[in-house]
Motif scaffolding. Structure first.
Motif, PDB file in Angstrom:
ATOM      1  N   HIS A  41       0.832  -1.207   0.000  1.00 22.77           N
ATOM      2  CA  HIS A  41       0.000   0.000   0.000  1.00 22.77           C
ATOM      3  C   HIS A  41       0.867   1.257   0.000  1.00 22.77           C
ATOM      4  O   HIS A  41       0.841   2.037  -0.934  1.00 22.77           O
ATOM      5  CB  HIS A  41      -0.959   0.014   1.189  1.00 22.77           C
ATOM      6  CG  HIS A  41      -1.781   1.269   1.229  1.00 22.77           C
ATOM      7  ND1 HIS A  41      -2.781   1.538   0.311  1.00 22.77           N
ATOM      8  CD2 HIS A  41      -1.720   2.350   2.034  1.00 22.77           C
ATOM      9  CE1 HIS A  41      -3.300   2.725   0.561  1.00 22.77           C
ATOM     10  NE2 HIS A  41      -2.669   3.245   1.604  1.00 22.77           N
ATOM     11  N   LYS A  42       1.657   1.454   1.047  1.00 25.79           N
ATOM     12  CA  LYS A  42       2.467   2.672   1.135  1.00 25.79           C
ATOM     13  C   LYS A  42       3.820   2.450   0.473  1.00 25.79           C
ATOM     14  O   LYS A  42       4.477   1.442   0.697  1.00 25.79           O
ATOM     15  CB  LYS A  42       2.646   3.100   2.589  1.00 25.79           C
ATOM     16  CG  LYS A  42       1.362   3.659   3.176  1.00 25.79           C
ATOM     17  CD  LYS A  42       1.620   4.448   4.424  1.00 25.79           C
ATOM     18  CE  LYS A  42       0.338   5.122   4.882  1.00 25.79           C
ATOM     19  NZ  LYS A  42       0.583   5.989   6.032  1.00 25.79           N
ATOM     20  N   HIS A  78      -1.288   4.392  -2.285  1.00 26.58           N
ATOM     21  CA  HIS A  78      -1.357   5.456  -1.284  1.00 26.58           C
ATOM     22  C   HIS A  78      -1.175   6.852  -1.878  1.00 26.58           C
ATOM     23  O   HIS A  78      -2.051   7.695  -1.738  1.00 26.58           O
ATOM     24  CB  HIS A  78      -0.370   5.223  -0.141  1.00 26.58           C
ATOM     25  CG  HIS A  78      -0.580   6.156   1.010  1.00 26.58           C
ATOM     26  ND1 HIS A  78      -1.704   6.096   1.801  1.00 26.58           N
ATOM     27  CD2 HIS A  78       0.172   7.170   1.482  1.00 26.58           C
ATOM     28  CE1 HIS A  78      -1.626   7.039   2.720  1.00 26.58           C
ATOM     29  NE2 HIS A  78      -0.510   7.702   2.555  1.00 26.58           N
ATOM     30  N   ASN A  79      -0.047   7.118  -2.513  1.00 28.82           N
ATOM     31  CA  ASN A  79       0.186   8.434  -3.101  1.00 28.82           C
ATOM     32  C   ASN A  79      -0.705   8.609  -4.325  1.00 28.82           C
ATOM     33  O   ASN A  79      -0.828   7.696  -5.138  1.00 28.82           O
ATOM     34  CB  ASN A  79       1.649   8.596  -3.518  1.00 28.82           C
ATOM     35  CG  ASN A  79       2.596   8.596  -2.340  1.00 28.82           C
ATOM     36  OD1 ASN A  79       2.179   8.469  -1.188  1.00 28.82           O
ATOM     37  ND2 ASN A  79       3.871   8.721  -2.617  1.00 28.82           N
ATOM     38  N   GLY A 117      -1.233   5.629  -8.349  1.00 27.22           N
ATOM     39  CA  GLY A 117      -2.330   6.179  -7.561  1.00 27.22           C
ATOM     40  C   GLY A 117      -3.027   7.269  -8.344  1.00 27.22           C
ATOM     41  O   GLY A 117      -3.173   8.400  -7.870  1.00 27.22           O
ATOM     42  N   THR A 118      -3.433   6.946  -9.563  1.00 29.57           N
ATOM     43  CA  THR A 118      -3.954   7.969 -10.473  1.00 29.57           C
ATOM     44  C   THR A 118      -5.472   7.883 -10.643  1.00 29.57           C
ATOM     45  O   THR A 118      -6.011   8.252 -11.682  1.00 29.57           O
ATOM     46  CB  THR A 118      -3.267   7.852 -11.843  1.00 29.57           C
ATOM     47  OG1 THR A 118      -3.405   6.512 -12.311  1.00 29.57           O
ATOM     48  CG2 THR A 118      -1.806   8.217 -11.749  1.00 29.57           C
ATOM     49  N   GLY A 119      -6.150   7.392  -9.632  1.00 30.73           N
ATOM     50  CA  GLY A 119      -7.607   7.366  -9.641  1.00 30.73           C
ATOM     51  C   GLY A 119      -8.112   8.033  -8.374  1.00 30.73           C
ATOM     52  O   GLY A 119      -7.351   8.348  -7.463  1.00 30.73           O
ATOM     53  N   GLY A 120      -9.393   8.272  -8.301  1.00 33.71           N
ATOM     54  CA  GLY A 120      -9.968   8.820  -7.073  1.00 33.71           C
ATOM     55  C   GLY A 120      -9.858  10.319  -6.988  1.00 33.71           C
ATOM     56  O   GLY A 120     -10.174  11.035  -7.923  1.00 33.71           O
ATOM     57  N   ARG A 121      -9.347  10.792  -5.870  1.00 36.94           N
ATOM     58  CA  ARG A 121      -9.324  12.237  -5.597  1.00 36.94           C
ATOM     59  C   ARG A 121      -8.259  12.958  -6.421  1.00 36.94           C
ATOM     60  O   ARG A 121      -7.506  12.343  -7.160  1.00 36.94           O
ATOM     61  CB  ARG A 121      -9.097  12.467  -4.104  1.00 36.94           C
ATOM     62  CG  ARG A 121      -7.693  12.121  -3.626  1.00 36.94           C
ATOM     63  CD  ARG A 121      -7.469  12.706  -2.236  1.00 36.94           C
ATOM     64  NE  ARG A 121      -6.213  12.334  -1.654  1.00 36.94           N
ATOM     65  CZ  ARG A 121      -5.056  12.926  -1.923  1.00 36.94           C
ATOM     66  NH1 ARG A 121      -4.977  13.880  -2.810  1.00 36.94           N
ATOM     67  NH2 ARG A 121      -3.952  12.538  -1.309  1.00 36.94           N
TER      68      ARG A 121
END
Length: 189
Positions: A41-42, A78-79, A117-121
């Motif tokens: 994850h991180k 994570h990022n 981490g290129t989805g979501g917010r």
């Protein structure tokens, strides 16, 4: 509550990871699998972002296991950005043999660390670091991994939300400069 990584080499978490990597090494030696991929994850390694690399302090404990098992890729989350490292070994130095645009993973090698981490917010700010092939925090997108029909050539692509190819790599288990045909895409980092 805080999430922690056990740094004890006698702890349950470490022994689980060690056992699974030993199992994967045995399977690769027997010809059952060709690739060893780890997902965390991180990020252990990453470009400068809103979150520092190795935030939980696992590199010194787990990286030697990854080196010993010759893990090929570590996918990280994570990022809210994307970066792709050169193949890192313990200590963060690069270990790879490259023939043209293809990384030869029949030779001793480090691990590609890919933060996707290129989805979501909204995306985090990011700056590219030395020994990183790609870093970008300005897009939504995904990572596509394909393996050709021989099972020995992997192509990793970073694609944005409009289906534009932003970055591509090839990793071969066929030997220096051999891409073996059989599909799986072409191109370079």
């Amino acid at each position: 509550f805080p999430v922690t990584i056990s740094r004890s080499t006698t702890g349950e978490q470490y022994l689980f990871v060690q056992s699974k990597l030993n199992e994967a090494k045995s399977m690769r030696a027997a010809g059952t699998i060709q690739w060893i991929i780890v997902v965390v994850h991180k990020p252990q390694y990453s470009s400068n972002s809103d979150h520092p690399p190795d935030e939980l302090g696992g590199i010194d404990t787990y990286q030697p296991l990854f080196d010993d098992a010759q893990v090929d890729i570590v996918f990280q989350g994570h990022n809210h950005d994307c970066d792709v490292s050169e193949p890192f070994k313990t200590g963060g130095s690069v270990l790879a043999v490259k023939a043209g645009d293809v990384y030869d993973f029949t030779k001793p090698h480090g691990q590609f660390y890919i933060t996707i981490g290129t989805g979501g917010r909204a995306q985090d700010s990011i700056s590219i670091e030395p020994n990183y092939r790609f870093a970008n925090g300005d897009f939504f997108g995904y990572c596509l991994v394909s393996i050709n029909n021989t099972g020995l050539l992997m192509t990793v692509q970073i694609i944005d939300e409009d289906s534009k190819l932003l970055h591509q790599s090839q990793i071969s288990k066929l030997g220096t400069g051999n891409t073996g045909g059989g599909g799986g895409g072409g191109g370079s980092w």
